[in-house]
Design an enzyme around this catalytic site. Structure first.
Site, PDB file in Angstrom:
ATOM      1  N   CYS A 190     -72.788 -52.693  -5.033  1.00  0.00           N
ATOM      2  CA  CYS A 190     -71.464 -52.271  -4.584  1.00  0.00           C
ATOM      3  C   CYS A 190     -70.756 -51.458  -5.664  1.00  0.00           C
ATOM      4  O   CYS A 190     -70.780 -51.828  -6.843  1.00  0.00           O
ATOM      5  CB  CYS A 190     -70.626 -53.496  -4.224  1.00  0.00           C
ATOM      6  SG  CYS A 190     -69.098 -53.090  -3.378  1.00  0.00           S
ATOM      7  N   SER A 249     -78.605 -59.888  -3.084  1.00  0.00           N
ATOM      8  CA  SER A 249     -79.714 -59.506  -3.971  1.00  0.00           C
ATOM      9  C   SER A 249     -80.594 -60.694  -4.330  1.00  0.00           C
ATOM     10  O   SER A 249     -81.790 -60.535  -4.578  1.00  0.00           O
ATOM     11  CB  SER A 249     -79.171 -58.858  -5.251  1.00  0.00           C
ATOM     12  OG  SER A 249     -78.370 -59.765  -5.984  1.00  0.00           O
ATOM     13  N   TYR A 304     -83.533 -52.545  -1.129  1.00  0.00           N
ATOM     14  CA  TYR A 304     -82.278 -53.291  -1.020  1.00  0.00           C
ATOM     15  C   TYR A 304     -81.148 -52.287  -1.136  1.00  0.00           C
ATOM     16  O   TYR A 304     -81.119 -51.484  -2.070  1.00  0.00           O
ATOM     17  CB  TYR A 304     -82.179 -54.347  -2.130  1.00  0.00           C
ATOM     18  CG  TYR A 304     -80.872 -55.113  -2.151  1.00  0.00           C
ATOM     19  CD1 TYR A 304     -80.400 -55.768  -1.016  1.00  0.00           C
ATOM     20  CD2 TYR A 304     -80.105 -55.202  -3.309  1.00  0.00           C
ATOM     21  CE1 TYR A 304     -79.218 -56.480  -1.032  1.00  0.00           C
ATOM     22  CE2 TYR A 304     -78.917 -55.923  -3.339  1.00  0.00           C
ATOM     23  CZ  TYR A 304     -78.481 -56.557  -2.198  1.00  0.00           C
ATOM     24  OH  TYR A 304     -77.303 -57.262  -2.215  1.00  0.00           O
ATOM     25  N   ARG A 305     -80.236 -52.308  -0.177  1.00  0.00           N
ATOM     26  CA  ARG A 305     -79.154 -51.327  -0.200  1.00  0.00           C
ATOM     27  C   ARG A 305     -77.836 -51.960   0.205  1.00  0.00           C
ATOM     28  O   ARG A 305     -77.785 -52.911   0.992  1.00  0.00           O
ATOM     29  CB  ARG A 305     -79.469 -50.163   0.736  1.00  0.00           C
ATOM     30  CG  ARG A 305     -79.472 -50.509   2.222  1.00  0.00           C
ATOM     31  CD  ARG A 305     -79.944 -49.335   3.055  1.00  0.00           C
ATOM     32  NE  ARG A 305     -79.877 -49.623   4.489  1.00  0.00           N
ATOM     33  CZ  ARG A 305     -80.455 -48.889   5.416  1.00  0.00           C
ATOM     34  NH1 ARG A 305     -81.167 -47.825   5.058  1.00  0.00           N
ATOM     35  NH2 ARG A 305     -80.332 -49.192   6.695  1.00  0.00           N
ATOM     36  N   ARG A 353     -67.742 -50.804   8.545  1.00  0.00           N
ATOM     37  CA  ARG A 353     -67.271 -51.822   7.606  1.00  0.00           C
ATOM     38  C   ARG A 353     -66.250 -51.247   6.629  1.00  0.00           C
ATOM     39  O   ARG A 353     -65.445 -51.965   6.064  1.00  0.00           O
ATOM     40  CB  ARG A 353     -68.477 -52.387   6.849  1.00  0.00           C
ATOM     41  CG  ARG A 353     -68.166 -53.589   5.987  1.00  0.00           C
ATOM     42  CD  ARG A 353     -69.438 -54.176   5.392  1.00  0.00           C
ATOM     43  NE  ARG A 353     -69.176 -55.466   4.795  1.00  0.00           N
ATOM     44  CZ  ARG A 353     -68.839 -55.643   3.520  1.00  0.00           C
ATOM     45  NH1 ARG A 353     -68.729 -54.608   2.730  1.00  0.00           N
ATOM     46  NH2 ARG A 353     -68.622 -56.859   3.049  1.00  0.00           N
ATOM     47  N   GLY A 399     -72.359 -50.187   2.093  1.00  0.00           N
ATOM     48  CA  GLY A 399     -71.491 -49.042   1.843  1.00  0.00           C
ATOM     49  C   GLY A 399     -72.227 -47.861   1.255  1.00  0.00           C
ATOM     50  O   GLY A 399     -71.608 -46.860   0.887  1.00  0.00           O
TER      51      GLY A 399
END
Length: 515
Positions: free
Chosen positions: A334, A391, A414-415, A430, A418
């Site tokens: 993030c 994560s 993994y993303r 979101r 946003g």
């Protein structure tokens, strides 16, 4: 000089009690108005008079839903779909299905969880004698099982005439054969008023895989499964609903008008709790959606968020939330704090929000910044009832996506929801940006190392949490909160040097294995 000599000789009678006070209580600590992260803080050990196995991790997810372990998987499209949600529930936690998909796709994910483990299956798949073996094949391919009751109408409520299992169908080459030719008609059944324990006892004694439950007219009303007996034995901590003994599952959704249609479909699928998924939860849209859900779907609990201040908590509590999700810009993927200059260090956010929400018995989820077992324990110590992991669970076998290799390492994607990549797929709702011509990312895409299966990883986390609470002298999550607010659990702020000292150091090389 005389006083100093007395102290050195141990004969001084003028010791002051405040000299011996260790650390701060939580209120003294957070009155300093600094923004603390988990790594900034350390807790001091307490007295141990019980074993780690005696520690209870039972906790609240919402006002009405309890978990046997304070662990929640994040509603991210690289973390939680049905495989993750099933295993999280089997191990005592809960999974929240992401909504970066169509309504139909999300509903299928929820149904797979609810069908996986049942007490009495009140909506079993039923066929009629005129159906064919190919129909059984399709059901097995879609749902993973082939034990199907047969009624004269092909529906629940019809007169039970037989049952078809793999033993009846495995070696028949002609898949157009009708079920009336192969079904077992010599049946052992349970009566409608029997308890789940009685049904399980019949299954054990008759050594059958399925037990049809019928009424006085011989009409099928439910089904019990031997597979579920095995699951009950192997997963004693599984979190299930009280009514049907099905696994608990949650789902995320937004606050748009179209999300009301999604909510209706999720309700029909049997979802237990919904999370309103927003990076900044204190909005008119979310307050209105909370009221809509509580008014129209009173049996579904709603978790609001994300929030990091007491004023945000107040806003959503007044709207009627059953739980709150705390964290803004602290996840590993993030960038909200960096890009939007908005957020709050997680330890401070969790403490402030949990303390305020406790007045209204609204549990909070500490969402983000969880990298170690120690962070989980700190989140719980600061007032969270559960922690949400992204994560930490990404890279496991049960997380969505395929493994790939890079520089000899086995990885999974993994993303952040946003990230531009996720926004393109739909995650921009979101961040209130689905209509923006120019997208401003608040997350990144990356990869994480293979962690194996959550069947091994989550029990490792649970055992670590138990040992952590034991070191603090607390034998339950409830006792931990009481001890923190009562000043029994003490905190200290760690300097940068103390953080280095408290981690691995002074080695040429080392290996770190989770399990």
């Amino acid at each position: 000089m005389e006083k100093i000599n007395k102290i050195l000789q141990g004969t001084n009678s003028e010791y002051k009690s405040e000299w011996f006070v260790d650390g701060f209580d939580c209120f003294e600590l957070f009155q300093q108005r600094h923004g603390y992260t988990y790594d900034d803080l350390i807790m001091l050990p307490g007295h141990i008079n019980f074993s780690a196995d005696d520690v209870s991790l039972k906790t609240k997810l919402t006002k009405n839903i309890s978990l046997n372990a304070p662990l929640v998987s994040s509603p991210m499209d690289t973390v939680t779909e049905h495989l993750m949600a099933i295993n999280m529930a089997l191990l005592g936690g809960i999974g929240i299905i992401h909504y970066n998909n169509t309504v139909e796709e999300q509903v299928v994910e929820v149904k797979k969880v609810k069908r996986f483990k049942n007490g009495f299956i009140t909506d079993p798949i039923v066929l009629s004698p005129t159906h064919k073996l190919s129909d059984v094949d399709m059901i097995k391919q879609k749902y993973g099982f082939s034990g199907i009751p047969i009624t004269d109408t092909g529906r629940i409520g019809g007169k039970l005439v037989g049952i078809v299992t793999s033993r009846d169908t495995d070696f028949i080459k002609d898949r157009s054969t009708t079920l009336s030719e192969v079904m077992t008609t010599d049946l052992i059944t349970g009566q409608q008023n029997c308890t789940l324990e009685e049904a399980n006892s019949i299954l054990k004694s008759c050594k059958k895989g399925k037990l049809p439950i019928v009424n006085d007219k011989g009409e099928l009303v439910a089904l019990a499964s031997r597979d579920d007996l095995v699951k009950n034995r192997d997963f004693p901590m599984a979190t299930k609903d009280h009514e049907n003994k099905k696994l608990l599952v949650g789902a995320a959704l937004g606050t748009r008008e179209t999300d009301k249609e999604r909510l209706a479909a999720l309700s029909d699928a049997g979802v237990d709790v919904v999370i309103l998924d927003s990076s900044q939860g204190d909005s008119t849209y979310q307050r209105e959606m909370i009221r809509f859900i509580k008014r129209n779907y009173p049996k579904i609990d709603v978790i609001g968020g994300n929030v990091v201040t007491t004023s945000q908590c107040e806003s959503l509590i007044q709207a009627g939330v059953d739980g709150l999700r705390v964290g803004m810009g602290v996840g590993s993927i993030c960038t909200t704090q960096e890009v939007m200059a908005c957020g709050r260090p997680q330890a401070t956010a969790v403490f402030k929000c949990a303390l305020y929400s406790s007045q209204y018995n609204v549990p909070i989820i500490a969402d983000g910044g969880i990298r170690t077992i120690g962070h989980i324990i700190k989140g719980l110590s600061l007032g969270a009832s559960s922690v949400m992991m992204g994560s930490m669970l990404a890279g496991t076998e049960e997380a969505p996506g395929d493994y790939f290799y890079k520089d000899g390492m086995r990885l999974k994607k993994y993303r952040g929801m946003g990230s531009l990549e996720a926004m393109v797929k739909g995650g921009d709702q979101r961040y209130f940006s689905e209509t923006d011509k120019i997208k401003v990312a608040q997350g990144v895409s990356g990869s994480v190392v293979d962690k194996g299966s959550v069947k091994k990883f989550v029990p490792y986390l649970i055992q670590g949490i138990k040992h952590g609470l034991q070191d603090l002298g607390c034998n339950s999550v409830t006792n931990l909160r009481e001890s923190v607010y009562g000043g029994k659990v003490r905190f200290e702020v760690r300097t940068a040097a103390a953080q280095v000292e408290g981690s691995v150091h002074s080695l040429f090389s080392y290996e770190k294995h989770f399990i």
